[in-house]
Motif scaffolding. Structure first.
Motif, PDB file in Angstrom:
ATOM      1  N   PHE A  11      25.493 -22.209   7.685  1.00 58.82           N
ATOM      2  CA  PHE A  11      25.861 -22.943   6.465  1.00 58.82           C
ATOM      3  C   PHE A  11      24.734 -23.903   6.116  1.00 58.82           C
ATOM      4  O   PHE A  11      24.125 -24.517   6.994  1.00 58.82           O
ATOM      5  N   ARG A  12      24.435 -24.042   4.815  1.00 60.40           N
ATOM      6  CA  ARG A  12      23.370 -24.927   4.368  1.00 60.40           C
ATOM      7  C   ARG A  12      23.729 -25.567   3.030  1.00 60.40           C
ATOM      8  O   ARG A  12      24.653 -25.121   2.339  1.00 60.40           O
ATOM      9  N   LYS A  13      22.956 -26.572   2.694  1.00 64.47           N
ATOM     10  CA  LYS A  13      23.157 -27.295   1.435  1.00 64.47           C
ATOM     11  C   LYS A  13      22.532 -26.529   0.285  1.00 64.47           C
ATOM     12  O   LYS A  13      21.468 -25.938   0.426  1.00 64.47           O
ATOM     13  N   THR A  14      23.210 -26.538  -0.863  1.00 65.55           N
ATOM     14  CA  THR A  14      22.650 -25.958  -2.086  1.00 65.55           C
ATOM     15  C   THR A  14      22.734 -26.992  -3.200  1.00 65.55           C
ATOM     16  O   THR A  14      23.601 -27.868  -3.194  1.00 65.55           O
ATOM     17  N   ARG A  15      21.849 -26.893  -4.157  1.00 61.08           N
ATOM     18  CA  ARG A  15      21.832 -27.826  -5.274  1.00 61.08           C
ATOM     19  C   ARG A  15      22.676 -27.346  -6.445  1.00 61.08           C
ATOM     20  O   ARG A  15      22.879 -28.084  -7.400  1.00 61.08           O
ATOM     21  N   GLY A  59      28.279 -22.627  -5.779  1.00 64.79           N
ATOM     22  CA  GLY A  59      28.214 -21.395  -5.014  1.00 64.79           C
ATOM     23  C   GLY A  59      28.318 -21.695  -3.531  1.00 64.79           C
ATOM     24  O   GLY A  59      28.284 -22.858  -3.102  1.00 64.79           O
ATOM     25  N   THR A  60      28.465 -20.674  -2.741  1.00 63.44           N
ATOM     26  CA  THR A  60      28.675 -20.866  -1.320  1.00 63.44           C
ATOM     27  C   THR A  60      27.416 -21.333  -0.611  1.00 63.44           C
ATOM     28  O   THR A  60      26.289 -21.040  -1.032  1.00 63.44           O
ATOM     29  N   GLY A  61      27.633 -22.076   0.476  1.00 61.68           N
ATOM     30  CA  GLY A  61      26.525 -22.467   1.341  1.00 61.68           C
ATOM     31  C   GLY A  61      26.428 -21.574   2.569  1.00 61.68           C
ATOM     32  O   GLY A  61      25.518 -21.732   3.385  1.00 61.68           O
ATOM     33  N   VAL A  62      27.365 -20.624   2.699  1.00 65.30           N
ATOM     34  CA  VAL A  62      27.365 -19.700   3.831  1.00 65.30           C
ATOM     35  C   VAL A  62      26.274 -18.652   3.609  1.00 65.30           C
ATOM     36  O   VAL A  62      26.155 -18.098   2.510  1.00 65.30           O
ATOM     37  N   GLY A  68      28.115 -24.855  -1.026  1.00 60.83           N
ATOM     38  CA  GLY A  68      26.898 -25.532  -0.597  1.00 60.83           C
ATOM     39  C   GLY A  68      26.756 -26.949  -1.106  1.00 60.83           C
ATOM     40  O   GLY A  68      26.131 -27.790  -0.456  1.00 60.83           O
ATOM     41  N   ASN A  69      27.337 -27.254  -2.269  1.00 61.59           N
ATOM     42  CA  ASN A  69      27.209 -28.609  -2.803  1.00 61.59           C
ATOM     43  C   ASN A  69      28.169 -29.595  -2.128  1.00 61.59           C
ATOM     44  O   ASN A  69      28.160 -30.783  -2.440  1.00 61.59           O
TER      45      ASN A  69
END
Length: 254
Positions: A61-65, A68-71, A113-114
């Motif tokens: 899992f990660r951060k997104t700007r 949508g999914t962060g997976v 992700g956000n």
């Protein structure tokens, strides 16, 4: 006559998939990796990235700007960043591949992700949740999340303290009292004048002012019942003792 063959009563065996937890230093520079591992040896904690390998892919899992999914997933031991520290066998899962991919669809929706948070909702927390959903036998290693757990605890304690002080300020902003609280760099001093415990002979109304409460084991913080039950001289003396105890001899009667 020959014997009639019978069907085996043994239950069909369910194939199980192996689950591995891959742990990485959450940095790529050699000097920072060395510091992270030194901290791990000293205090048993560090900054880590991790992912869960199952059915031939590694999930994290990660951060997104954007929305949508962060997976996301990638080939095992091939993360977009980080230096591999160790891999831990978490046991097996009885979840079939088809059910597993349905589970990942659900997690992709649950982990946008956000909504990423460095202390509350990061790749470590996602890996913990995925291992829980896979029902693996091996407990998730506590040392991986130790640093973020400590940071979250400190942040929550700070929020609770701020909320408690805000509550006290709201209380004193709406009440009148004969107690004059002076905010002096986070310290409180009470002055005794003739006829009252305030340098003003009249009632003091606190409107949005910063209020500092003296806390002491011998001092009741709820002032209204004390004012009614105790003599003014005794109450003032106790408060001055508590005040002097915190500020040395800097707090004195007027």
């Amino acid at each position: 006559m020959g014997a009639i063959p019978t069907k085996s009563s043994a239950a069909p065996q369910v194939s199980k998939a192996h689950v591995k937890l891959h742990v990485y230093d959450a940095m790529v520079r050699a000097d920072l990796i060395a510091c992270n591992r030194a901290m791990m040896q000293l205090v048993g904690a560090g900054a880590f990235h991790c992912g869960v390998e199952v059915y031939g892919r590694e999930w994290s899992f990660r951060k997104t700007r954007t929305e949508g999914t962060g997976v996301f997933c990638h080939a095992p031991l091939k993360p977009p960043g980080g230096s591999h520290l160790q891999s831990i066998s978490m046991g097996t899962t009885a979840l079939p591949a088809e059910s597993f991919y349905r589970l990942m669809d659900v997690l992709a929706w649950e982990w946008p992700g956000n909504a990423y948070d460095l202390l509350d909702r990061n790749c470590v927390h996602f890996s913990q949740e995925l291992c829980r959903r896979l029902d693996v036998a091996v407990p998730f290693p506590a040392w991986i999340s130790k640093l973020s757990d400590a940071g979250r605890s400190i942040r929550n304690d700070g929020r609770n303290a701020a909320e408690a002080m805000a509550d006290w300020r709201r209380v004193f902003a709406t009440q009148k009292t004969n107690l004059c609280f002076v905010d002096d760099m986070g310290l409180c001093c009470m002055k005794i004048m003739q006829g009252g415990i305030c340098n003003d002979k009249q009632d003091v109304e606190h409107n949005g002012s910063t209020v500092q409460i003296i806390r002491d084991s011998q001092l009741v913080t709820s002032t209204e019942p004390v004012l009614k039950a105790a003599p003014r001289e005794s109450l003032a003396f106790d408060m001055l003792v508590a005040c002097k105890r915190r500020r040395g001899n800097a707090c004195s009667a007027g």
